[in-house]
Enzyme design. Sequence first.
Site, mmCIF file in Angstrom:
data_model
loop_
_atom_site.group_PDB
_atom_site.id
_atom_site.type_symbol
_atom_site.label_atom_id
_atom_site.label_comp_id
_atom_site.label_asym_id
_atom_site.label_seq_id
_atom_site.Cartn_x
_atom_site.Cartn_y
_atom_site.Cartn_z
ATOM 1 N N GLY A 63 3.980 -1.444 3.352
ATOM 2 C CA GLY A 63 4.111 -1.105 4.745
ATOM 3 C C GLY A 63 5.490 -1.025 5.383
ATOM 4 O O GLY A 63 5.416 -0.881 6.345
ATOM 5 N N GLY A 65 7.696 1.084 4.364
ATOM 6 C CA GLY A 65 8.218 2.291 4.101
ATOM 7 C C GLY A 65 8.307 3.102 5.286
ATOM 8 O O GLY A 65 8.248 2.630 6.453
ATOM 9 N N GLN A 66 8.359 4.565 5.143
ATOM 10 C CA GLN A 66 8.770 5.381 6.501
ATOM 11 C C GLN A 66 7.333 5.188 7.429
ATOM 12 O O GLN A 66 7.733 5.403 8.686
ATOM 13 C CB GLN A 66 8.881 6.906 6.011
ATOM 14 C CG GLN A 66 8.962 7.846 7.113
ATOM 15 C CD GLN A 66 8.857 9.566 6.709
ATOM 16 O OE1 GLN A 66 8.843 9.678 5.532
ATOM 17 N NE2 GLN A 66 9.259 9.986 7.557
ATOM 18 N N LEU A 67 6.375 5.180 6.807
ATOM 19 C CA LEU A 67 4.952 5.122 7.713
ATOM 20 C C LEU A 67 4.118 4.025 8.108
ATOM 21 O O LEU A 67 3.483 4.159 8.990
ATOM 22 C CB LEU A 67 4.058 6.152 6.902
ATOM 23 C CG LEU A 67 4.691 7.481 6.559
ATOM 24 C CD1 LEU A 67 3.520 8.465 5.696
ATOM 25 C CD2 LEU A 67 5.037 8.389 7.636
ATOM 26 N N ASP A 88 4.533 -5.869 1.672
ATOM 27 C CA ASP A 88 5.361 -5.006 0.835
ATOM 28 C C ASP A 88 5.972 -6.005 -0.019
ATOM 29 O O ASP A 88 5.769 -7.020 -0.123
ATOM 30 C CB ASP A 88 6.448 -4.297 1.813
ATOM 31 C CG ASP A 88 7.006 -3.188 1.123
ATOM 32 O OD1 ASP A 88 7.653 -3.370 0.130
ATOM 33 O OD2 ASP A 88 6.912 -1.946 1.606
ATOM 34 N N TYR A 195 4.715 12.306 -9.233
ATOM 35 C CA TYR A 195 4.305 11.982 -7.910
ATOM 36 C C TYR A 195 2.931 12.853 -7.770
ATOM 37 O O TYR A 195 1.941 12.192 -7.378
ATOM 38 C CB TYR A 195 5.106 12.178 -6.809
ATOM 39 C CG TYR A 195 4.895 12.000 -5.458
ATOM 40 C CD1 TYR A 195 4.288 10.671 -5.049
ATOM 41 C CD2 TYR A 195 4.894 12.955 -4.791
ATOM 42 C CE1 TYR A 195 3.680 10.378 -3.726
ATOM 43 C CE2 TYR A 195 4.507 12.580 -3.310
ATOM 44 C CZ TYR A 195 3.916 11.519 -2.727
ATOM 45 O OH TYR A 195 3.849 11.436 -1.457
ATOM 46 N N ILE A 225 6.368 14.365 6.387
ATOM 47 C CA ILE A 225 6.239 13.652 7.728
ATOM 48 C C ILE A 225 7.593 13.337 8.438
ATOM 49 O O ILE A 225 8.457 12.838 7.732
ATOM 50 C CB ILE A 225 5.307 12.283 7.614
ATOM 51 C CG1 ILE A 225 4.176 12.477 7.060
ATOM 52 C CG2 ILE A 225 5.368 11.671 8.987
ATOM 53 C CD1 ILE A 225 3.203 13.613 7.659
#
Length: 373
Positions: A63, A65-67, A88, A195, A225
Amino acid sequence: MQIIRMLRHVAVARGAVQAPSCWMSVLPVRCLGNSSSQIPENASFHSATSSEADPPRILITGGLGQLGVGLANLLRKRFGEENVILSDIKKPPNYVLRHGPFIYADVLDYKQLREIVVNHRITWLFHYSALLSAAGEANVPLAREVNITGLHHVLDIATEYHLRLFVPSTIAVFGPTSPRNPAPELCTQRPRTIYGVSKVHMELMGEYYYYRYGLDFRCLRYPGIISADSEPGGGTTDYAVHIFQEATRRGKFECNLKASTRLPMMYINDCLRATLEVMDAPAESLSMRTYNISAMSFTPEELAQEVRRHLPEFQITYHVDPMRQAIADSWPMNLDDSNARKDWGWRHDIDLPELVTKMLNFHGFDTRVAQTN
Ligand SMILES: NC(=O)c1ccc[n+]([C@@H]2O[C@H](COP(=O)([O-])OP(=O)(O)OC[C@H]3O[C@@H](n4cnc5c(N)ncnc54)[C@H](O)[C@@H]3O)[C@@H](O)[C@H]2O)c1
Protein backbone atom coordinates in the site's frame (compact mmCIF):
# COMPACT_ATOMS: atom_id res chain seq x y z
CA MET A 1 -23.41 -28.82 -1.85
CA GLN A 2 -26.03 -26.34 -3.01
CA ILE A 3 -23.54 -23.57 -3.69
CA ILE A 4 -21.14 -25.76 -5.62
CA ARG A 5 -24.03 -26.84 -7.78
CA MET A 6 -24.99 -23.19 -8.30
CA LEU A 7 -21.44 -22.20 -9.26
CA ARG A 8 -21.16 -25.05 -11.67
CA HIS A 9 -24.48 -24.06 -13.19
CA VAL A 10 -23.45 -20.42 -13.61
CA ALA A 11 -20.07 -21.32 -15.09
CA VAL A 12 -21.52 -23.79 -17.51
CA ALA A 13 -24.39 -21.48 -18.46
CA ARG A 14 -21.85 -18.77 -19.34
CA GLY A 15 -20.10 -21.22 -21.60
CA ALA A 16 -16.89 -20.38 -19.79
CA VAL A 17 -16.19 -23.95 -18.74
CA GLN A 18 -17.30 -27.28 -20.00
CA ALA A 19 -19.48 -29.29 -17.66
CA PRO A 20 -16.74 -31.01 -15.66
CA SER A 21 -17.10 -34.72 -15.27
CA CYS A 22 -14.88 -34.69 -12.19
CA TRP A 23 -15.84 -31.43 -10.46
CA MET A 24 -14.06 -31.67 -7.14
CA SER A 25 -15.31 -29.48 -4.35
CA VAL A 26 -12.15 -29.26 -2.31
CA LEU A 27 -10.40 -26.12 -1.21
CA PRO A 28 -6.69 -25.61 -1.99
CA VAL A 29 -4.62 -28.15 -0.08
CA ARG A 30 -2.98 -25.48 2.08
CA CYS A 31 -6.37 -24.31 3.36
CA LEU A 32 -7.24 -27.76 4.63
CA GLY A 33 -3.86 -28.92 5.79
CA ASN A 34 -3.39 -32.48 4.58
CA SER A 35 -7.03 -33.30 4.89
CA SER A 36 -8.90 -34.29 1.79
CA SER A 37 -12.21 -33.43 3.39
CA GLN A 38 -14.97 -31.92 1.31
CA ILE A 39 -16.34 -28.43 1.70
CA PRO A 40 -18.94 -28.51 4.48
CA GLU A 41 -22.60 -28.31 3.49
CA ASN A 42 -22.97 -24.90 5.10
CA ALA A 43 -19.82 -23.32 3.59
CA SER A 44 -20.46 -19.85 2.21
CA PHE A 45 -18.86 -18.74 -1.04
CA HIS A 46 -20.37 -15.30 -0.92
CA SER A 47 -17.89 -12.60 -0.01
CA ALA A 48 -19.04 -9.69 2.15
CA THR A 49 -21.02 -7.03 0.34
CA SER A 50 -20.54 -3.40 1.19
CA SER A 51 -22.95 -1.04 2.89
CA GLU A 52 -22.47 1.99 5.10
CA ALA A 53 -24.24 0.14 7.95
CA ASP A 54 -22.05 -2.93 7.66
CA PRO A 55 -18.85 -1.79 5.96
CA PRO A 56 -16.20 -4.23 4.74
CA ARG A 57 -12.99 -4.63 6.73
CA ILE A 58 -10.26 -3.91 4.20
CA LEU A 59 -6.58 -4.80 3.86
CA ILE A 60 -4.37 -3.25 1.16
CA THR A 61 -1.06 -5.04 0.51
CA GLY A 62 1.86 -3.12 -1.04
CA GLY A 63 0.00 0.00 0.00
CA LEU A 64 2.92 2.45 0.13
CA GLY A 65 3.55 2.47 -3.62
CA GLN A 66 2.21 4.91 -6.19
CA LEU A 67 -1.42 3.83 -5.85
CA GLY A 68 -2.06 2.39 -2.38
CA VAL A 69 -2.24 5.53 -0.24
CA GLY A 70 -4.71 7.17 -2.65
CA LEU A 71 -6.81 4.01 -2.63
CA ALA A 72 -6.81 3.96 1.19
CA ASN A 73 -7.96 7.60 1.26
CA LEU A 74 -10.84 6.86 -1.10
CA LEU A 75 -11.91 3.73 0.78
CA ARG A 76 -11.65 5.45 4.18
CA LYS A 77 -13.94 8.26 3.02
CA ARG A 78 -16.50 5.66 2.09
CA PHE A 79 -16.11 3.01 4.79
CA GLY A 80 -14.46 4.82 7.72
CA GLU A 81 -10.82 5.30 8.69
CA GLU A 82 -10.55 2.31 11.01
CA ASN A 83 -11.99 -0.14 8.48
CA VAL A 84 -9.12 0.24 6.01
CA ILE A 85 -5.67 -1.10 6.91
CA LEU A 86 -2.71 -0.14 4.76
CA SER A 87 0.21 -2.53 4.74
CA ASP A 88 3.66 -2.78 3.16
CA ILE A 89 7.22 -3.84 3.94
CA LYS A 90 8.40 -0.23 3.68
CA LYS A 91 8.53 2.21 6.60
CA PRO A 92 5.47 4.48 6.47
CA PRO A 93 5.94 8.25 6.41
CA ASN A 94 4.28 10.21 9.24
CA TYR A 95 1.41 11.51 7.12
CA VAL A 96 0.37 7.93 6.38
CA LEU A 97 0.30 7.05 10.07
CA ARG A 98 -1.83 10.11 10.81
CA HIS A 99 -4.61 9.01 8.45
CA GLY A 100 -5.46 5.50 9.60
CA PRO A 101 -4.12 2.09 10.55
CA PHE A 102 -0.89 0.80 9.04
CA ILE A 103 0.59 -2.65 9.56
CA TYR A 104 3.77 -4.43 8.40
CA ALA A 105 2.84 -7.24 6.02
CA ASP A 106 5.19 -9.18 3.77
CA VAL A 107 3.15 -11.08 1.17
CA LEU A 108 5.85 -13.74 1.12
CA ASP A 109 5.06 -14.57 4.76
CA TYR A 110 1.97 -16.73 4.40
CA LYS A 111 1.40 -17.30 8.14
CA GLN A 112 1.70 -13.63 9.03
CA LEU A 113 -0.67 -12.63 6.25
CA ARG A 114 -3.19 -15.19 7.47
CA GLU A 115 -2.91 -13.90 11.03
CA ILE A 116 -3.60 -10.35 9.87
CA VAL A 117 -6.72 -11.44 7.99
CA VAL A 118 -7.99 -13.34 11.03
CA ASN A 119 -7.04 -10.84 13.74
CA HIS A 120 -8.43 -7.86 11.87
CA ARG A 121 -11.50 -9.72 10.57
CA ILE A 122 -10.67 -8.72 6.99
CA THR A 123 -13.45 -9.16 4.41
CA TRP A 124 -12.05 -7.33 1.35
CA LEU A 125 -8.44 -7.54 0.17
CA PHE A 126 -6.77 -5.26 -2.37
CA HIS A 127 -3.53 -6.94 -3.38
CA TYR A 128 -1.23 -4.19 -4.67
CA SER A 129 2.21 -5.63 -3.87
CA ALA A 130 4.20 -6.17 -7.05
CA LEU A 131 7.42 -5.41 -8.86
CA LEU A 132 6.44 -3.45 -11.97
CA SER A 133 7.83 -3.79 -15.51
CA ALA A 134 11.20 -2.04 -15.36
CA ALA A 135 11.81 -2.98 -11.70
CA GLY A 136 10.92 -6.61 -12.50
CA GLU A 137 13.39 -6.86 -15.40
CA ALA A 138 16.07 -5.48 -13.07
CA ASN A 139 15.45 -8.30 -10.55
CA VAL A 140 13.67 -11.26 -12.11
CA PRO A 141 14.02 -13.69 -9.14
CA LEU A 142 12.48 -11.15 -6.75
CA ALA A 143 9.71 -10.27 -9.22
CA ARG A 144 8.91 -13.97 -9.54
CA GLU A 145 8.72 -14.32 -5.77
CA VAL A 146 6.64 -11.24 -5.04
CA ASN A 147 4.38 -11.37 -8.09
CA ILE A 148 3.78 -15.13 -8.24
CA THR A 149 4.47 -16.68 -4.82
CA GLY A 150 2.92 -13.66 -3.08
CA LEU A 151 -0.17 -14.01 -5.27
CA HIS A 152 -0.51 -17.70 -4.40
CA HIS A 153 -0.53 -16.82 -0.70
CA VAL A 154 -3.17 -14.20 -1.25
CA LEU A 155 -5.37 -16.47 -3.38
CA ASP A 156 -5.31 -19.26 -0.79
CA ILE A 157 -6.02 -16.97 2.14
CA ALA A 158 -8.78 -15.12 0.27
CA THR A 159 -10.38 -18.46 -0.60
CA GLU A 160 -10.10 -19.85 2.89
CA TYR A 161 -11.68 -16.78 4.53
CA HIS A 162 -14.21 -16.02 1.77
CA LEU A 163 -12.75 -12.60 1.04
CA ARG A 164 -13.64 -10.43 -1.89
CA LEU A 165 -10.29 -10.05 -3.67
CA PHE A 166 -9.14 -7.31 -6.01
CA VAL A 167 -5.83 -7.64 -7.86
CA PRO A 168 -4.87 -5.02 -10.45
CA SER A 169 -3.62 -6.16 -13.82
CA THR A 170 -1.94 -4.10 -16.49
CA ILE A 171 -1.35 -3.45 -20.19
CA ALA A 172 1.86 -5.47 -19.64
CA VAL A 173 -0.22 -8.67 -20.02
CA PHE A 174 -0.18 -8.04 -23.76
CA GLY A 175 2.78 -8.76 -26.00
CA PRO A 176 4.00 -8.13 -29.53
CA THR A 177 1.53 -10.66 -30.97
CA SER A 178 -1.51 -9.10 -29.24
CA PRO A 179 -3.82 -6.72 -31.11
CA ARG A 180 -2.54 -3.22 -30.30
CA ASN A 181 -5.17 -0.71 -31.34
CA PRO A 182 -7.28 -1.50 -29.43
CA ALA A 183 -6.52 -4.58 -27.34
CA PRO A 184 -9.68 -6.46 -26.30
CA GLU A 185 -10.04 -8.49 -23.09
CA LEU A 186 -9.68 -11.86 -24.78
CA CYS A 187 -6.86 -12.21 -27.28
CA THR A 188 -3.37 -13.65 -27.70
CA GLN A 189 -1.27 -12.78 -24.64
CA ARG A 190 2.43 -13.54 -24.96
CA PRO A 191 4.17 -10.83 -22.89
CA ARG A 192 7.96 -10.59 -22.89
CA THR A 193 8.50 -9.30 -19.34
CA ILE A 194 8.42 -11.18 -16.05
CA TYR A 195 5.91 -8.58 -14.88
CA GLY A 196 3.59 -9.32 -17.81
CA VAL A 197 3.99 -13.06 -17.45
CA SER A 198 3.24 -12.90 -13.72
CA LYS A 199 0.15 -10.77 -14.33
CA VAL A 200 -1.21 -13.16 -17.01
CA HIS A 201 -0.66 -15.92 -14.45
CA MET A 202 -2.54 -13.83 -11.87
CA GLU A 203 -5.51 -13.23 -14.20
CA LEU A 204 -5.77 -16.93 -15.03
CA MET A 205 -5.33 -18.11 -11.45
CA GLY A 206 -7.92 -15.66 -10.17
CA GLU A 207 -10.40 -16.78 -12.78
CA TYR A 208 -9.59 -20.42 -12.07
CA TYR A 209 -10.16 -19.96 -8.33
CA TYR A 210 -13.46 -18.25 -9.12
CA TYR A 211 -14.74 -21.22 -11.12
CA ARG A 212 -13.06 -23.87 -9.01
CA TYR A 213 -13.59 -22.58 -5.45
CA GLY A 214 -16.06 -19.72 -5.80
CA LEU A 215 -13.50 -17.06 -4.88
CA ASP A 216 -14.94 -13.59 -5.48
CA PHE A 217 -11.98 -12.43 -7.58
CA ARG A 218 -12.19 -9.11 -9.43
CA CYS A 219 -9.51 -7.60 -11.61
CA LEU A 220 -8.99 -4.51 -13.79
CA ARG A 221 -6.27 -4.00 -16.35
CA TYR A 222 -4.97 -0.55 -15.51
CA PRO A 223 -3.29 1.57 -18.20
CA GLY A 224 -0.25 3.65 -17.13
CA ILE A 225 -1.40 5.62 -14.09
CA ILE A 226 -0.54 9.29 -13.67
CA SER A 227 -0.50 10.71 -10.16
CA ALA A 228 0.64 14.03 -8.76
CA ASP A 229 1.35 13.34 -5.10
CA SER A 230 2.88 9.85 -5.29
CA GLU A 231 5.96 8.58 -7.09
CA PRO A 232 5.79 5.75 -9.62
CA GLY A 233 7.62 2.60 -8.59
CA GLY A 234 9.53 1.50 -11.73
CA GLY A 235 7.13 1.14 -14.64
CA THR A 236 7.57 1.91 -18.35
CA THR A 237 4.97 4.70 -18.26
CA ASP A 238 6.75 6.59 -15.43
CA TYR A 239 7.87 9.32 -17.86
CA ALA A 240 4.30 10.65 -17.95
CA VAL A 241 4.53 11.43 -14.22
CA HIS A 242 8.08 12.79 -14.16
CA ILE A 243 7.54 15.14 -17.11
CA PHE A 244 5.38 17.46 -14.98
CA GLN A 245 7.87 17.76 -12.13
CA GLU A 246 10.67 18.60 -14.56
CA ALA A 247 8.53 20.94 -16.66
CA THR A 248 7.66 23.10 -13.66
CA ARG A 249 11.09 22.91 -12.00
CA ARG A 250 13.44 23.18 -14.98
CA GLY A 251 11.32 23.91 -18.03
CA LYS A 252 12.69 20.85 -19.81
CA PHE A 253 12.53 17.07 -19.69
CA GLU A 254 14.58 14.20 -21.08
CA CYS A 255 12.25 11.36 -22.06
CA ASN A 256 13.40 7.72 -22.02
CA LEU A 257 10.86 6.65 -24.69
CA LYS A 258 10.68 7.67 -28.35
CA ALA A 259 8.54 10.70 -29.24
CA SER A 260 6.04 8.54 -31.14
CA THR A 261 5.44 5.86 -28.47
CA ARG A 262 1.68 5.73 -28.00
CA LEU A 263 0.42 4.15 -24.76
CA PRO A 264 -2.88 4.10 -22.86
CA MET A 265 -2.88 6.25 -19.71
CA MET A 266 -5.26 7.26 -16.92
CA TYR A 267 -5.40 9.83 -14.14
CA ILE A 268 -5.17 8.22 -10.71
CA ASN A 269 -8.59 9.43 -9.50
CA ASP A 270 -10.31 7.64 -12.39
CA CYS A 271 -8.29 4.49 -11.73
CA LEU A 272 -9.10 4.35 -8.01
CA ARG A 273 -12.78 5.15 -8.57
CA ALA A 274 -12.98 2.32 -11.13
CA THR A 275 -11.42 0.00 -8.57
CA LEU A 276 -14.02 0.81 -5.95
CA GLU A 277 -16.82 0.63 -8.53
CA VAL A 278 -15.93 -2.85 -9.72
CA MET A 279 -15.57 -4.05 -6.12
CA ASP A 280 -18.99 -2.59 -5.34
CA ALA A 281 -20.69 -3.94 -8.46
CA PRO A 282 -23.35 -6.61 -7.88
CA ALA A 283 -21.93 -10.03 -8.72
CA GLU A 284 -24.65 -10.65 -11.31
CA SER A 285 -23.60 -7.58 -13.33
CA LEU A 286 -20.08 -8.93 -13.94
CA SER A 287 -19.84 -11.01 -17.08
CA MET A 288 -16.09 -11.47 -16.66
CA ARG A 289 -13.48 -11.46 -13.91
CA THR A 290 -10.87 -9.27 -15.64
CA TYR A 291 -11.88 -6.05 -17.40
CA ASN A 292 -9.95 -3.55 -19.48
CA ILE A 293 -10.43 0.07 -18.43
CA SER A 294 -9.37 2.96 -20.57
CA ALA A 295 -9.32 6.77 -20.52
CA MET A 296 -6.81 8.37 -22.93
CA SER A 297 -3.90 7.43 -25.13
CA PHE A 298 -1.01 9.70 -26.12
CA THR A 299 2.64 9.85 -27.20
CA PRO A 300 5.40 11.77 -25.35
CA GLU A 301 5.31 14.35 -28.15
CA GLU A 302 1.55 14.88 -27.80
CA LEU A 303 1.94 15.20 -24.03
CA ALA A 304 4.74 17.73 -24.49
CA GLN A 305 2.51 19.73 -26.90
CA GLU A 306 -0.21 19.88 -24.29
CA VAL A 307 2.30 21.02 -21.63
CA ARG A 308 3.48 23.74 -24.06
CA ARG A 309 -0.05 25.17 -24.18
CA HIS A 310 0.63 26.26 -20.58
CA LEU A 311 4.42 26.55 -20.63
CA PRO A 312 5.34 27.69 -24.16
CA GLU A 313 9.09 27.51 -23.43
CA PHE A 314 8.96 23.86 -22.35
CA GLN A 315 11.46 21.63 -24.16
CA ILE A 316 11.49 17.86 -24.44
CA THR A 317 14.53 15.85 -25.58
CA TYR A 318 14.81 12.10 -26.08
CA HIS A 319 17.39 9.72 -24.68
CA VAL A 320 15.81 6.35 -25.35
CA ASP A 321 16.29 3.50 -22.86
CA PRO A 322 16.33 0.41 -25.14
CA MET A 323 14.91 -1.87 -22.43
CA ARG A 324 11.94 0.39 -21.69
CA GLN A 325 11.40 1.13 -25.38
CA ALA A 326 11.26 -2.58 -26.22
CA ILE A 327 8.69 -3.08 -23.45
CA ALA A 328 6.59 -0.12 -24.61
CA ASP A 329 6.70 -1.29 -28.24
CA SER A 330 5.19 -4.62 -27.19
CA TRP A 331 2.25 -3.00 -25.40
CA PRO A 332 -1.08 -1.86 -26.87
CA MET A 333 -1.72 1.74 -27.88
CA ASN A 334 -5.34 1.54 -26.72
CA LEU A 335 -7.57 -0.73 -24.69
CA ASP A 336 -11.11 -1.69 -25.62
CA ASP A 337 -13.07 -1.16 -22.38
CA SER A 338 -16.59 -1.50 -23.81
CA ASN A 339 -17.39 -4.44 -21.51
CA ALA A 340 -16.65 -2.43 -18.36
CA ARG A 341 -18.78 0.42 -19.71
CA LYS A 342 -21.63 -1.95 -20.48
CA ASP A 343 -21.53 -4.23 -17.41
CA TRP A 344 -20.95 -1.87 -14.49
CA GLY A 345 -21.23 1.60 -15.98
CA TRP A 346 -17.53 2.52 -16.08
CA ARG A 347 -16.68 5.89 -17.55
CA HIS A 348 -13.60 8.06 -17.16
CA ASP A 349 -13.77 11.73 -16.19
CA ILE A 350 -10.32 13.04 -17.07
CA ASP A 351 -8.94 13.49 -20.60
CA LEU A 352 -5.53 14.79 -21.64
CA PRO A 353 -6.20 18.58 -21.32
CA GLU A 354 -7.67 18.24 -17.79
CA LEU A 355 -4.88 15.87 -16.81
CA VAL A 356 -2.19 18.35 -17.80
CA THR A 357 -3.95 21.22 -16.03
CA LYS A 358 -4.32 19.20 -12.84
CA MET A 359 -0.73 17.99 -12.84
CA LEU A 360 0.75 21.43 -13.49
CA ASN A 361 -1.45 22.99 -10.83
CA PHE A 362 -0.32 20.39 -8.34
CA HIS A 363 3.31 21.22 -9.03
CA GLY A 364 2.64 24.87 -8.28
CA PHE A 365 2.15 26.21 -11.78
CA ASP A 366 -0.88 28.49 -12.14
CA THR A 367 -2.37 27.38 -15.46
CA ARG A 368 -5.06 30.10 -15.36
CA VAL A 369 -2.36 32.79 -15.64
CA ALA A 370 -0.60 30.99 -18.50
CA GLN A 371 -3.77 30.53 -20.51
CA THR A 372 -4.78 34.20 -20.34
CA ASN A 373 -1.28 35.43 -21.25
N1 LIG B 1 1.24 2.39 -11.31
C1 LIG B 1 0.79 1.98 -12.49
O1 LIG B 1 0.88 2.71 -13.50
C2 LIG B 1 0.16 0.63 -12.61
C3 LIG B 1 -0.37 0.23 -13.85
C4 LIG B 1 -0.94 -1.02 -13.97
C5 LIG B 1 -1.04 -1.85 -12.86
N2 LIG B 1 -0.54 -1.46 -11.66
C6 LIG B 1 -0.63 -2.38 -10.54
O2 LIG B 1 -1.11 -1.72 -9.39
C7 LIG B 1 -0.49 -2.24 -8.21
C8 LIG B 1 0.12 -1.10 -7.43
O3 LIG B 1 1.03 -0.42 -8.27
P1 LIG B 1 1.98 0.73 -7.74
O4 LIG B 1 2.26 1.60 -8.91
O5 LIG B 1 1.43 1.33 -6.49
O6 LIG B 1 3.29 -0.11 -7.45
P2 LIG B 1 4.60 0.37 -6.66
O7 LIG B 1 5.78 -0.32 -7.28
O8 LIG B 1 4.65 1.84 -6.56
O9 LIG B 1 4.33 -0.24 -5.22
C9 LIG B 1 4.36 -1.62 -4.96
C10 LIG B 1 4.52 -1.81 -3.47
O10 LIG B 1 4.68 -3.22 -3.22
C11 LIG B 1 5.51 -3.33 -2.09
N3 LIG B 1 6.11 -4.66 -1.97
C12 LIG B 1 7.17 -5.16 -2.63
N4 LIG B 1 7.47 -6.39 -2.15
C13 LIG B 1 6.57 -6.66 -1.19
C14 LIG B 1 6.34 -7.77 -0.31
N5 LIG B 1 7.13 -8.84 -0.34
N6 LIG B 1 5.31 -7.70 0.55
C15 LIG B 1 4.50 -6.61 0.60
N7 LIG B 1 4.67 -5.53 -0.18
C16 LIG B 1 5.70 -5.57 -1.06
C17 LIG B 1 6.58 -2.25 -2.30
O11 LIG B 1 7.23 -1.93 -1.07
C18 LIG B 1 5.76 -1.11 -2.88
O12 LIG B 1 5.38 -0.17 -1.91
C19 LIG B 1 0.54 -3.27 -8.71
O13 LIG B 1 0.01 -4.55 -8.57
C20 LIG B 1 0.73 -2.93 -10.16
O14 LIG B 1 1.03 -4.07 -10.92
C21 LIG B 1 0.06 -0.23 -11.52
